[in-house]
Design a protein around this motif. Structure first.
Motif, PDB file in Angstrom:
ATOM      1  N   PHE A 136       0.831  -1.209   0.000  1.00 42.81           N
ATOM      2  CA  PHE A 136       0.000   0.000   0.000  1.00 42.81           C
ATOM      3  C   PHE A 136       0.863   1.255   0.000  1.00 42.81           C
ATOM      4  CE2 PHE A 136      -3.594  -2.707   1.288  1.00 42.81           C
ATOM      5  CZ  PHE A 136      -4.602  -2.150   0.523  1.00 42.81           C
ATOM      6  N   GLN A 137       1.945   1.245   0.749  1.00 45.83           N
ATOM      7  CA  GLN A 137       2.836   2.404   0.783  1.00 45.83           C
ATOM      8  C   GLN A 137       3.481   2.641  -0.572  1.00 45.83           C
ATOM      9  OE1 GLN A 137       5.488   1.617   4.077  1.00 45.83           O
ATOM     10  NE2 GLN A 137       4.145   2.657   5.533  1.00 45.83           N
ATOM     11  N   SER A 138       3.795   1.567  -1.296  1.00 41.67           N
ATOM     12  CA  SER A 138       4.385   1.738  -2.623  1.00 41.67           C
ATOM     13  C   SER A 138       3.396   2.390  -3.590  1.00 41.67           C
ATOM     14  CB  SER A 138       4.885   0.400  -3.176  1.00 41.67           C
ATOM     15  OG  SER A 138       3.815  -0.429  -3.552  1.00 41.67           O
ATOM     16  N   TYR A 139       2.105   2.265  -3.321  1.00 37.72           N
ATOM     17  CA  TYR A 139       1.069   2.923  -4.127  1.00 37.72           C
ATOM     18  C   TYR A 139       0.700   4.287  -3.554  1.00 37.72           C
ATOM     19  CZ  TYR A 139       0.005  -0.916  -7.294  1.00 37.72           C
ATOM     20  OH  TYR A 139       0.068  -1.859  -8.287  1.00 37.72           O
ATOM     21  N   GLY A 140       1.329   4.675  -2.456  1.00 40.92           N
ATOM     22  CA  GLY A 140       1.063   5.978  -1.854  1.00 40.92           C
ATOM     23  C   GLY A 140      -0.230   6.031  -1.060  1.00 40.92           C
ATOM     24  N   ILE A 141      -0.664   4.874  -0.552  1.00 43.86           N
ATOM     25  CA  ILE A 141      -1.908   4.813   0.213  1.00 43.86           C
ATOM     26  C   ILE A 141      -1.576   4.539   1.676  1.00 43.86           C
ATOM     27  CG2 ILE A 141      -4.121   3.627   0.500  1.00 43.86           C
ATOM     28  CD1 ILE A 141      -3.867   2.775  -2.452  1.00 43.86           C
TER      29      ILE A 141
END
Length: 78
Positions: A14-19
């Protein structure tokens, strides 16, 4: 213990998608609130399935609208 490891992997994806998965963002709608295209949501789901070594049924994937729903569904999948 397995769920903790799975959650860490999921958080990383999720962090890699900016979420971020804190506060109201975990309940934000992928399409309306986060303004994501269906192709990016499909990519996110694919990456989570790959990282967690789990596969979701297509009818379940079609109804997922928020990050918290996605995580709950993935953690329940065997």
């Amino acid at each position: 213990m397995k769920n903790i490891t799975a959650m860490r992997k999921a958080i990383g994806v999720f962090q890699s998608y900016g979420i971020p998965l804190t506060g109201k963002k975990k309940a934000a709608n992928f399409y309306n609130d986060l303004r994501m295209d269906k192709i990016f949501v499909a990519g996110l789901i694919f990456e989570l399935e790959y990282e967690l070594k789990r596969e979701l049924e297509e009818e379940k994937v079609a109804h997922i609208q928020t990050p918290s729903e996605l995580i709950t569904t993935l953690l329940k999948a065997s």
